[in-house]
Scaffold this active site. Structure first.
Site, PDB file in Angstrom:
ATOM      1  N   ASP A  46       0.831  -1.205   0.000  1.00  0.00           N
ATOM      2  CA  ASP A  46       0.000   0.000   0.000  1.00  0.00           C
ATOM      3  C   ASP A  46       0.863   1.252   0.000  1.00  0.00           C
ATOM      4  O   ASP A  46       1.851   1.337   0.737  1.00  0.00           O
ATOM      5  CB  ASP A  46      -0.903   0.016   1.235  1.00  0.00           C
ATOM      6  CG  ASP A  46      -1.671   1.322   1.341  1.00  0.00           C
ATOM      7  OD1 ASP A  46      -2.628   1.513   0.558  1.00  0.00           O
ATOM      8  OD2 ASP A  46      -1.298   2.161   2.184  1.00  0.00           O
ATOM      9  N   TYR A  51       2.737  10.388   0.235  1.00  0.00           N
ATOM     10  CA  TYR A  51       3.944   9.925   0.908  1.00  0.00           C
ATOM     11  C   TYR A  51       5.181  10.403   0.142  1.00  0.00           C
ATOM     12  O   TYR A  51       5.637   9.768  -0.807  1.00  0.00           O
ATOM     13  CB  TYR A  51       3.953   8.401   1.021  1.00  0.00           C
ATOM     14  CG  TYR A  51       2.759   7.817   1.734  1.00  0.00           C
ATOM     15  CD1 TYR A  51       2.053   8.538   2.689  1.00  0.00           C
ATOM     16  CD2 TYR A  51       2.338   6.513   1.466  1.00  0.00           C
ATOM     17  CE1 TYR A  51       0.961   7.996   3.343  1.00  0.00           C
ATOM     18  CE2 TYR A  51       1.251   5.953   2.123  1.00  0.00           C
ATOM     19  CZ  TYR A  51       0.557   6.699   3.059  1.00  0.00           C
ATOM     20  OH  TYR A  51      -0.524   6.149   3.691  1.00  0.00           O
ATOM     21  N   LYS A  77      -3.855   5.684  -3.180  1.00  0.00           N
ATOM     22  CA  LYS A  77      -4.921   6.545  -2.672  1.00  0.00           C
ATOM     23  C   LYS A  77      -5.160   7.743  -3.589  1.00  0.00           C
ATOM     24  O   LYS A  77      -4.284   8.120  -4.380  1.00  0.00           O
ATOM     25  CB  LYS A  77      -4.565   7.006  -1.256  1.00  0.00           C
ATOM     26  CG  LYS A  77      -4.260   5.838  -0.328  1.00  0.00           C
ATOM     27  CD  LYS A  77      -3.864   6.281   1.049  1.00  0.00           C
ATOM     28  CE  LYS A  77      -3.529   5.083   1.927  1.00  0.00           C
ATOM     29  NZ  LYS A  77      -2.229   4.474   1.578  1.00  0.00           N
ATOM     30  N   GLY A 235      -0.656   1.435  10.478  1.00  0.00           N
ATOM     31  CA  GLY A 235      -0.058   1.980  11.695  1.00  0.00           C
ATOM     32  C   GLY A 235      -0.221   1.113  12.920  1.00  0.00           C
ATOM     33  O   GLY A 235      -0.558   1.619  13.995  1.00  0.00           O
ATOM     34  N   SER A 239       2.671   4.797  14.771  1.00  0.00           N
ATOM     35  CA  SER A 239       3.735   5.677  14.259  1.00  0.00           C
ATOM     36  C   SER A 239       5.115   5.291  14.767  1.00  0.00           C
ATOM     37  O   SER A 239       6.055   6.078  14.659  1.00  0.00           O
ATOM     38  CB  SER A 239       3.457   7.154  14.578  1.00  0.00           C
ATOM     39  OG  SER A 239       2.261   7.588  13.969  1.00  0.00           O
ATOM     40  N   GLY A 240       5.232   4.110  15.349  1.00  0.00           N
ATOM     41  CA  GLY A 240       6.544   3.595  15.734  1.00  0.00           C
ATOM     42  C   GLY A 240       6.828   3.558  17.213  1.00  0.00           C
ATOM     43  O   GLY A 240       7.747   2.860  17.657  1.00  0.00           O
TER      44      GLY A 240
END
Length: 336
Positions: A46, A51, A77, A235, A239-240
């Site tokens: 995706d 991005y 998208k 996600g 976000s990590g």
């Protein structure tokens, strides 16, 4: 189309980091990451024009060149158009790409959910991705960039524009499925209440994770099951921050988030559980979820994601999280 039949492997790859999210990623690292994901059986990828202002799409297209197109599912998208015009560097520092994609391309981006913009965006994406077709098209961040109820007017533009165009393209066999790709639940709830047009599913980023899932559990997930639409979880690591990063909701994680995460980690240590495994398996345990798509630009992380799916997590771990109020008591959890 039923997303579960379209996306056979529950582990996909989210390509947002390929757009130089938070850092300047070397080209060789991009290729190595996609090679590792492919070797691990990942067949769903995706991306989005947003991005890195087209950089992620271009890099993903380059990395997948030569792979048999019928062997993988590709989604991108619409909703943001990438212009040839470059941003003023001073404006860029204050804009939405500051911090998040400040190392991406410098092209200006405009929001547009109209029918014409949808068709243009798809054509641009096909060119950047070096492919002749898209499997899934998501309507991107329809409520993300607007204040208060301002997003409702953009939703209406999308409903009469992008929704109808994508429904027609699905009927014509140009695409296999469409839906919303968002990190707020409100537009998903509103779409589920519509009679027509009907999407095939939703890419819900950050709203069904180990750290944040209460609101999605209330309406989105039950209605998705009732209406037979699939949920792709984006996600899964928030976000990590869940796996050692600094960011939550694309910003530096605050003290409240970090304190909750440390409590989860303490439970994980007590049961010898990898938090990454817990995050992925938690998301996939809900019957509405068809795939989870962690993002990465490091080959080792792609390997870790695959290993995380097979770790056996004792039920006592999930019970402790429930008892401490760290996960919702109604949230399904994996069975050992």
């Amino acid at each position: 189309m039923n997303l579960k039949s379209l996306i056979a492997n529950p582990l996909g790859h989210g390509a947002a980091p390929l757009g130089n999210m938070f850092r300047n990623v070397p080209e060789a690292e991009v290729q190595a990451t996609i090679d590792a994901a492919w070797a691990n059986g990942v067949r769903y990828y995706d991306t989005a024009p947003f991005y890195g202002a087209g950089l992620s799409e271009t890099r993903l297209g380059n990395a997948l060149v030569g792979r048999p197109r019928d062997e993988y599912v590709l989604s991108t998208k619409i909703g943001r158009i990438i212009l040839d015009e470059l941003e003023d560097p001073a404006a860029r520092e204050l804009g939405e790409k500051s911090g998040l994609f400040e190392h991406g391309n410098r092209n200006r981006i405009v929001n547009d959910y109209s029918a014409d913009a949808t068709l243009r965006s798809i054509e641009d994406s096909l060119r950047r991705l070096k492919t002749d077709r898209l499997d899934i098209v998501w309507i991107h961040d329809i409520a993300q960039d607007f204040y208060g109820d301002e997003w409702l007017s953009h939703f209406e533009t999308a409903r009469t524009g992008a929704f109808r165009v994508l429904s027609r393209l699905r009927e014509e066999g140009v695409i296999k499925a469409w839906g919303l790709g968002v990190n707020r639940v409100e537009p998903v709830e509103l779409t589920l209440d519509l009679d027509e047009p009907k999407p095939d599913g939703f890419l819900l980023a950050g709203r069904y994770s180990l750290l944040d899932h209460d609101r999605a559990l209330q309406r989105v997930m039950p209605q998705a099951i009732e209406q037979g639409v699939g949920i792709v979880v984006g996600g899964p690591y928030s976000s990590g921050v869940t796996v050692g990063g600094e960011h939550f909701e694309y910003q530096k994680a605050n003290a409240t988030v970090l304190a909750k995460l440390e409590r989860i980690r303490a439970v994980a240590r007590a049961h010898d559980v990898d938090v990454k495994a817990a995050a992925l398996q938690f998301a996939l345990a809900h019957p509405a979820v068809v795939s989870v798509i962690p993002g990465s630009t490091r080959p080792a992380h792609a390997n870790e994601d695959l290993a995380a799916l097979s770790q056996v997590i004792p039920m006592a771990f999930w019970n402790d999280l429930r008892q401490q109020g760290l996960i919702n008591a109604l949230a399904p959890v994996p069975t050992a």
